[in-house]
Design a protein around this motif. Structure first.
Motif, PDB file in Angstrom:
ATOM      1  N   HIS A 726      38.585  24.258  34.094  1.00  0.00           N
ATOM      2  CA  HIS A 726      39.399  24.636  32.925  1.00  0.00           C
ATOM      3  C   HIS A 726      38.589  24.524  31.628  1.00  0.00           C
ATOM      4  O   HIS A 726      39.032  23.926  30.650  1.00  0.00           O
ATOM      5  N   SER A 727      37.405  25.134  31.624  1.00  0.00           N
ATOM      6  CA  SER A 727      36.546  25.031  30.434  1.00  0.00           C
ATOM      7  C   SER A 727      36.210  26.381  29.817  1.00  0.00           C
ATOM      8  O   SER A 727      35.418  26.443  28.877  1.00  0.00           O
ATOM      9  N   VAL A 728      36.782  27.494  30.324  1.00  0.00           N
ATOM     10  CA  VAL A 728      36.545  28.821  29.743  1.00  0.00           C
ATOM     11  C   VAL A 728      37.864  29.581  29.678  1.00  0.00           C
ATOM     12  O   VAL A 728      38.874  29.175  30.272  1.00  0.00           O
ATOM     13  N   GLU A 729      37.839  30.715  28.957  1.00  0.00           N
ATOM     14  CA  GLU A 729      39.040  31.541  28.808  1.00  0.00           C
ATOM     15  C   GLU A 729      39.025  32.786  29.683  1.00  0.00           C
ATOM     16  O   GLU A 729      40.071  33.377  29.931  1.00  0.00           O
ATOM     17  N   LEU A 730      37.841  33.219  30.109  1.00  0.00           N
ATOM     18  CA  LEU A 730      37.727  34.412  30.955  1.00  0.00           C
ATOM     19  C   LEU A 730      37.359  33.973  32.367  1.00  0.00           C
ATOM     20  O   LEU A 730      36.263  33.463  32.589  1.00  0.00           O
ATOM     21  N   PHE A 731      38.262  34.197  33.312  1.00  0.00           N
ATOM     22  CA  PHE A 731      38.017  33.739  34.674  1.00  0.00           C
ATOM     23  C   PHE A 731      38.831  34.601  35.634  1.00  0.00           C
ATOM     24  O   PHE A 731      39.811  35.246  35.263  1.00  0.00           O
ATOM     25  N   GLY A 732      38.397  34.572  36.894  1.00  0.00           N
ATOM     26  CA  GLY A 732      39.141  35.282  37.917  1.00  0.00           C
ATOM     27  C   GLY A 732      40.199  34.421  38.560  1.00  0.00           C
ATOM     28  O   GLY A 732      41.227  34.912  39.028  1.00  0.00           O
ATOM     29  N   THR A 733      39.970  33.110  38.613  1.00  0.00           N
ATOM     30  CA  THR A 733      40.916  32.149  39.168  1.00  0.00           C
ATOM     31  C   THR A 733      40.533  30.770  38.660  1.00  0.00           C
ATOM     32  O   THR A 733      39.391  30.560  38.228  1.00  0.00           O
ATOM     33  N   ALA A 802      47.081  43.312  38.135  1.00  0.00           N
ATOM     34  CA  ALA A 802      48.279  42.556  37.783  1.00  0.00           C
ATOM     35  C   ALA A 802      47.927  41.139  37.334  1.00  0.00           C
ATOM     36  O   ALA A 802      48.500  40.615  36.363  1.00  0.00           O
ATOM     37  N   ALA A 803      46.986  40.524  38.035  1.00  0.00           N
ATOM     38  CA  ALA A 803      46.574  39.166  37.661  1.00  0.00           C
ATOM     39  C   ALA A 803      45.936  39.144  36.279  1.00  0.00           C
ATOM     40  O   ALA A 803      46.195  38.233  35.474  1.00  0.00           O
ATOM     41  N   ALA A 804      45.112  40.146  35.988  1.00  0.00           N
ATOM     42  CA  ALA A 804      44.481  40.214  34.665  1.00  0.00           C
ATOM     43  C   ALA A 804      45.522  40.390  33.575  1.00  0.00           C
ATOM     44  O   ALA A 804      45.431  39.767  32.507  1.00  0.00           O
ATOM     45  N   ALA A 805      46.514  41.237  33.828  1.00  0.00           N
ATOM     46  CA  ALA A 805      47.567  41.448  32.840  1.00  0.00           C
ATOM     47  C   ALA A 805      48.362  40.169  32.616  1.00  0.00           C
ATOM     48  O   ALA A 805      48.717  39.826  31.475  1.00  0.00           O
ATOM     49  N   ALA A 808      46.225  37.753  30.647  1.00  0.00           N
ATOM     50  CA  ALA A 808      46.061  38.185  29.256  1.00  0.00           C
ATOM     51  C   ALA A 808      47.227  37.718  28.395  1.00  0.00           C
ATOM     52  O   ALA A 808      47.067  37.455  27.196  1.00  0.00           O
ATOM     53  N   ALA A 809      48.411  37.614  29.019  1.00  0.00           N
ATOM     54  CA  ALA A 809      49.597  37.201  28.271  1.00  0.00           C
ATOM     55  C   ALA A 809      49.795  35.687  28.298  1.00  0.00           C
ATOM     56  O   ALA A 809      50.706  35.181  27.626  1.00  0.00           O
ATOM     57  N   ALA A 810      48.982  34.985  29.059  1.00  0.00           N
ATOM     58  CA  ALA A 810      49.167  33.538  29.226  1.00  0.00           C
ATOM     59  C   ALA A 810      48.283  32.759  28.259  1.00  0.00           C
ATOM     60  O   ALA A 810      47.336  33.287  27.672  1.00  0.00           O
TER      61      ALA A 810
END
Length: 930
Positions: A726-733, A802-805, A808-810
């Motif tokens: 939990h140290s970045v904002e751009l991730f796949g999971t 769907a996960a990216a969307a 993006a809102a989270a």
């Protein structure tokens, strides 16, 4: 504006693209350009020049006059005294021709009511410019390929300066002086190939010539590259139109201040352009609704559907081989040439300067062409090829003189894919498509010639730049093709060729072959050694298009040692851990089987994460990120992200991989390489996973340091496949699961070692280093890993999007739970050093492969996910402890007493304890099979 109608009207109405001209400029931008739609995912629209003759057949005298007017403006910026009233008078002549305004073109000298023909008016304007004192032989003029190579030569001729244009050609043995990127172009990479770099290495002012400035990013890249090689006090940017925003103009000011130089910009037309929201998406939607525009043309020789009024039978082909009748060979401006004043070589010199043709020889060529042309009053088109523009332009002008006709037009072929639409308020009406024949860096591909075929148009419509009306659906009766000098006839004839394509839209094709003066492979002056990027297969097992390694090849250096010896050396010498390498062993058969099973199980999961993080990365960088992975764990992830963008969106993203070393920071030579070629805002750093977040912190600190030293700001945003820390904002999971590429060392990472920073091997201007383990090729699964994950892309696409969307809102603000967990475990296990605690599957794997492990902590529910970790622990005799409340799947603990195996935040060894020697001897004897 009295165009009939404006050729930007359709795009303006359909997409809301709006051009606002600066009234103080010499010419309104709308007079200088129309608009068209690109087949390019980076940019929706194209500004189609009406005075450049790249995409629109144009009166050659108009092209010459516009270029010489721009050259005069450049001369004024260099310090020449020029009467602004003279410039505005010449600009008014050009404007009247552009608008077809015969009422304003009366020739009083010829008598009351006499109308001055456009060519006469333009010749008068040119002669007015020739009388102005703007000679600057001391400067260096550079034109941009492919569009502005001819324009650059016209500016250089006006100044009487040295001239070179960038190129995408690939002559044998050429040594590049520099390279830079054009962000919105269909083909982005340019190189400068001077055989003698002395002019570029001087401290002379530099004039950069392009057809347009939209953001100025290409110019900024170029100036940064040139200034790094040899500082110049003044850069003059000469362009036909300047549509930069206030923010873009401020970037020029910031660059000048940062480099301690002066940057001036001159243009015939200035203003701004308004594109509206979501222009790329709206343009693609519009293109999809147009008939016959859903797919990009192939390299086969075809004419667009609009060009249906072609002759019943293919046109004739005649070949005029000048090599058989002259010993003079033409040296391309891409190799660097001295230039001269336009009036000299266009009429008075018996011998032309290099790169040009003398007036006497031009008249001879024009006469030969005239003799071959059919006896007809039909319009004639002279067609240059891609970068070969200037000489064909002067031939076209000489042919117009020889024919005493205002019906000769000039244009060139191009690699730019544009959507043709047959309507009068759109700039590109027809397209002829064919295969390339030049040898270029990016290899063969489709090429195009626009507006050369017949089209449906209202009778009496004024052609852009023509000044005289042309009958409806007329097209060109003859087309004179001038390919690059030295071109073999066989390469431009036959099925799929440019000649075959032209025969379909005209009655006669005349091919003019010119002999070339091509430098021998050994003609280039060697440049001072500089960092040179590496690609496969020469370095690494990945394909060249997958990744460019910003690393130095250290394959012959002796850097490996057994674990105990290596870490004892670190301890005793206070060395950084990156000065040496651990031994690379072939994995055991059992371990390879475990990896293969893990790949089958995890490939869909990895593919989903790749798609998710790539979708987020594209949104974060306006669909044009430059991916820069952190070697080597980030390298395969960067490749997969690039492949997702290419497969799902048709985007060809640049991908580099570079070194980051804890305690040293990022490779600053690599950062300078990137800064010289790209807008720093496009750079996106990529890694495999996070643990406690140490690399995130190192990245941030290193980039802050680089901004202070070099004045270039890169974003510290890091994209990773998995972020359990939990140290970045751009991730796949944010799940901590097995990423198969973490199971192995070089055999899943392109056969490349960890990166090395050893001052005995890495000089001040070198990239950090790495080794290519070619001897492990039999066990290499690097490409198989990529293929296995990519094979899942189509199946997981909807889930990834769907996960990216959803993400993006989270709220994705880093909570640093990984760091907090490491601090707690460090105290609970009496280690008291967070650098000895390696959380997550990837980091635990590294502990077992490279360090001297003490314990492995495993969450009971994750045992099936970390089977490879359990196998490695068994092979190395490392105890495994189940911890039910562990926030990771597993955690590796480095021996708290064998501190030669541990490194602190500065990358150096922690002080050794008494138990170190015993642990060292134990560590040296286990785990060779891993």
């Amino acid at each position: 504006m009295s165009q009939h109608p404006w050729t930007g009207g359709f795009v303006h109405e359909a997409l809301g693209v709006r051009i606002i001209s600066d009234p103080s400029a010499l010419l309104p931008v709308e007079d200088l350009v129309g608009l068209a739609l690109r087949r390019n995912p980076r940019r929706a629209h194209l500004l189609v020049s009406r005075v450049l003759a790249k995409h629109v057949p144009t009166e050659p005298a108009l092209v010459l006059a516009a270029g010489e007017l721009l050259g005069t403006l450049a001369g004024a910026a260099l310090g020449s005294t020029v009467d602004s009233a003279v410039l505005r008078s010449v600009a008014a002549d050009l404007q009247q021709v552009l608008r077809g305004d015969d009422a304003a073109a009366h020739d009083d000298a010829a008598g009351p009511g006499a109308v001055r023909p456009p060519r006469t008016r333009l010749q008068y304007a040119r002669e007015t410019l020739w009388d102005l004192p703007v000679s600057h032989p001391e400067v260096v003029t550079i034109g941009y390929a492919e569009t502005a190579t001819g324009l650059g030569r016209l500016v250089a001729d006006t100044l009487g300066s040295y001239y070179i244009h960038s190129t995408r050609h690939a002559p044998a043995g050429a040594v590049a002086y520099g390279a830079f990127e054009e962000a919105h172009s269909h083909a982005t990479s340019h190189r400068l190939l001077p055989t003698d770099p002395a002019a570029l290495n001087s401290n002379a002012p530099v004039v950069l010539v392009d057809d347009e400035l939209s953001t100025g990013a290409t110019v900024i890249n170029t100036i940064a590259e040139l200034h790094a090689a040899a500082p110049h006090p003044l850069y003059v940017v000469a362009t036909l139109i300047d549509l930069r925003s206030d923010a873009d103009r401020a970037r020029f000011d910031e660059l000048a201040a940062g480099l301690d130089c002066e940057i001036k910009v001159v243009a015939l037309g200035t203003g701004r352009i308004e594109l509206g929201e979501d222009i790329l998406a709206r343009a693609q939607e519009l293109i999809g609704t147009l008939p016959g525009t859903a797919t990009e043309p192939t390299a086969a020789a075809t004419a667009s559907p609009e060009a249906t009024a072609s002759p019943e039978a293919p046109g004739t082909v005649d070949v005029l081989d000048l090599g058989a009748i002259t010993t003079r060979r033409l040296r391309s401006d891409r190799f660097g040439n001295p230039a001269g004043v336009s009036s000299d070589y266009l009429g008075t010199l018996p011998e032309a300067l290099p790169g040009a043709v003398s007036g006497e020889h031009l008249a001879y060529i024009a006469a030969r062409i005239r003799d071959v042309l059919p006896d007809s009053d039909a319009p004639v088109l002279v067609l240059g090829c891609e970068e070969f523009i200037h000489v064909p332009l002067t031939v076209a002008n000489a042919l117009a003189e020889a024919l005493q006709s205002g019906r000769v037009r000039f244009s060139t072929t191009t690699r730019s894919p544009i959507v043709p639409i047959d309507r009068p308020d759109y700039a590109i009406n027809t397209s002829v498509d064919f295969a390339s024949h030049d040898v270029t860096e990016d290899g063969p591909g489709p090429r195009h010639a626009y507006n050369v075929g017949p089209r449906r148009r209202p009778a009496g419509r004024v052609d852009p730049g023509a000044g005289t009306a042309a009958p409806a659906a007329e097209g060109f009766g003859s087309i004179v093709l001038l390919p690059e000098p030295g071109t073999e006839l066989a390469s431009i004839t036959g099925p799929g060729s440019v000649t075959e394509a032209l025969r379909a839209v005209t009655g006669a094709v005349v091919v003019v072959l010119m002999p070339a003066d091509v430098p021998a492979p050994g003609a280039w002056t060697p440049q001072p050694s500089a960092a040179v990027p590496l690609t496969g297969p020469e370095f690494g097992s990945y394909a060249a298009e997958d990744v460019t390694w910003l690393l130095k090849d250290l394959r012959d250096a002796q850097l490996e040692a057994p674990t105990a010896e290596r870490e004892a050396a670190i301890q005793s010498g206070g060395a950084n851990y990156a000065e040496s390498l651990p031994m690379e062993y072939l994995p055991s058969a059992q371990y390879q089987d475990l990896y293969a099973e893990a790949l089958v199980r995890s490939a869909p999961r990895v593919a989903t994460a790749v798609g998710t993080v790539t979708e987020m990365a594209l949104a974060a960088r306006n669909n044009e990120p430059v991916l820069v992975s952190l070697a080597r764990a980030g390298t395969p992830i960067g490749i997969l992200m690039r492949r997702w963008a290419q497969r799902m969106h048709g985007l060809d993203l640049p991908h580099y991989t570079m070194s980051i070393v804890r305690g040293v920071g990022m490779d600053e030579t690599a950062l300078r390489y990137l800064a010289a070629r790209y807008d720093p805002k496009r750079i996106l750093f990529v890694d495999g996973w996070t643990g406690k977040g140490a690399i995130t912190r190192e990245l941030t600190a290193a980039l802050e340091k680089f901004e202070q030293s070099d004045g270039v700001r890169f974003s510290a945003q890091l994209a990773v496949l998995a972020d359990p820390g939990h140290s970045v904002e751009l991730f796949g999971t944010r799940e901590d699961y097995l990423i198969p590429s973490a199971c192995l060392n070089s055999t899943v990472s392109g056969l490349v070692s960890r990166t090395v920073f050893n001052k005995e091997l890495i000089g001040p201007k070198d990239f950090h280093g790495a080794k290519f383990y070619a001897h492990l090729a039999s066990a290499d699964v690097s490409r198989e890993f990529l293929a296995a994950v990519e094979a899942q892309f189509d199946a997981v696409r909807s889930d990834a999007v769907a996960a990216a969307a959803s993400l993006a809102a989270a709220d994705r603000t880093p909570s640093w739970v990984g760091w907090q967990a490491v601090e707690r475990l460090s105290e609970e296990y009496g280690i008291h050093n967070v650098n000895l605690v390696k959380p997550g599957v990837g980091e635990t794997t590294r502990v077992l492969l490279r360090r001297v492990p003490w314990k492995v902590l495993v969450h009971p529910a994750a045992r099936s996910e970390v089977a490879h970790v359990l196998l490695l622990a068994e092979q190395r005799g490392v105890p495994v402890e189940e911890v039910p409340d562990l926030p990771f799947s597993c955690v590796g603990l480095i021996h708290p007493r064998f501190t030669a195996g541990a490194v602190g935040a500065d990358g150096k060894a922690v002080a050794a304890s008494e138990a170190g020697d015993t642990a060292a001897s134990d560590a040296a004897s286990v785990g060779a099979g891993a």
